[in-house]
Design a protein around this motif. Sequence first.
Motif, short mmCIF file in Angstrom:
data_model
loop_
_atom_site.label_atom_id
_atom_site.label_comp_id
_atom_site.label_asym_id
_atom_site.label_seq_id
_atom_site.Cartn_x
_atom_site.Cartn_y
_atom_site.Cartn_z
N ALA A 69 0.85 -1.20 0.00
CA ALA A 69 0.00 0.00 0.00
C ALA A 69 0.88 1.24 0.00
O ALA A 69 0.63 2.20 -0.74
N VAL A 70 1.94 1.22 0.84
CA VAL A 70 2.92 2.30 0.89
C VAL A 70 4.31 1.68 0.78
O VAL A 70 4.68 0.83 1.60
N TYR A 71 5.07 2.13 -0.21
CA TYR A 71 6.42 1.61 -0.44
C TYR A 71 7.42 2.75 -0.35
O TYR A 71 7.28 3.76 -1.05
N GLY A 97 13.56 7.47 1.58
CA GLY A 97 12.89 8.63 2.15
C GLY A 97 12.18 8.26 3.44
O GLY A 97 12.58 7.32 4.14
N THR A 98 11.09 8.98 3.73
CA THR A 98 10.40 8.83 5.00
C THR A 98 8.90 8.81 4.80
O THR A 98 8.36 9.59 4.02
N ALA A 99 8.24 7.92 5.52
CA ALA A 99 6.77 7.90 5.57
C ALA A 99 6.34 7.91 7.03
O ALA A 99 6.81 7.09 7.82
N GLU A 100 5.46 8.84 7.37
CA GLU A 100 4.88 8.91 8.71
C GLU A 100 3.40 8.61 8.58
O GLU A 100 2.67 9.35 7.92
N ILE A 101 2.97 7.54 9.21
CA ILE A 101 1.58 7.12 9.13
C ILE A 101 0.92 7.35 10.48
O ILE A 101 1.23 6.68 11.46
N ILE A 138 9.98 -1.08 3.06
CA ILE A 138 11.15 -0.26 2.75
C ILE A 138 12.10 -1.07 1.88
O ILE A 138 12.34 -2.26 2.15
N GLN A 139 12.65 -0.44 0.87
CA GLN A 139 13.66 -1.09 0.04
C GLN A 139 14.84 -1.53 0.91
O GLN A 139 15.42 -0.72 1.64
N ASP A 140 15.18 -2.82 0.85
CA ASP A 140 16.20 -3.37 1.75
C ASP A 140 17.52 -2.62 1.67
O ASP A 140 18.17 -2.38 2.70
#
Length: 242
Positions: A149-151, A155-159, A183-185
């Motif tokens: 759903a979120v990849y 960068g940064t994701a704040e949920i 997150i990309q390994d």
Amino acid sequence: MKLTKTKNIIITLITAVMLLASVFVLSACGNDEPKPKTIEVSTEEQLVSAISGDADIVKLTDNIVVENTLQVSRTFTLDLNGKTISNETNIYNLDTNSWSIISVRANGNLTVTGNGTIHALENDCYACDVIDGGKLVIENGRFIGNISAVYVYEGTAEIKGGEYSIQQLSDDGNSDYRFTLNIQDSNLENSKITVTGGTFHNFDPANNLAEGPNTSFVPEGYTTQLKANTSDVYEVVVAPQE
């Protein structure tokens, strides 16, 4: 010349009034902040133009079907306003880094709010991604993707809230929902997903198998639990105090 008592009182009153007027003027000047610029959109063309424009808030007034990834490279808030952004034809294209309906890229800082929906075409793309050091903040809404759903590639994701689910599982042999948030390994050291709210179908963000058993996207002070009357929907809540 000696001032009379009456004249002293008058001068004192005038001085007090002038001081109060000065305070009022300074206070008014201090609160004279510009209002956020809002633009309303109802078509893909208007949405693409607004994303590349200068509005602080881009607000949907109708459901919008997009044919290409919406690329974000500046700071603004996307107010879904209860509406839906979706795609009806394939977007996913590795050659052009088109992975999602919304992609937050270099210099991008996007906040999504308004309790709307980002719904990817089944068996096609993600709902949202972050590339090249962008930042995505999700306050609420529904995010329906494929595999993820979120990849976050980099960068940064704040949920902080919202509902997350996927329609297509990865074909890597795991056959589960471990990549719902991912997150990309190769970028784990310089990328981050932080989850402080929301509900997740078949996915526990405090035990993210994609990054290794017991790897958690949930910071200290929060925890996950099964949502009431469900057996496969996890929710992030404030951890009980000991």
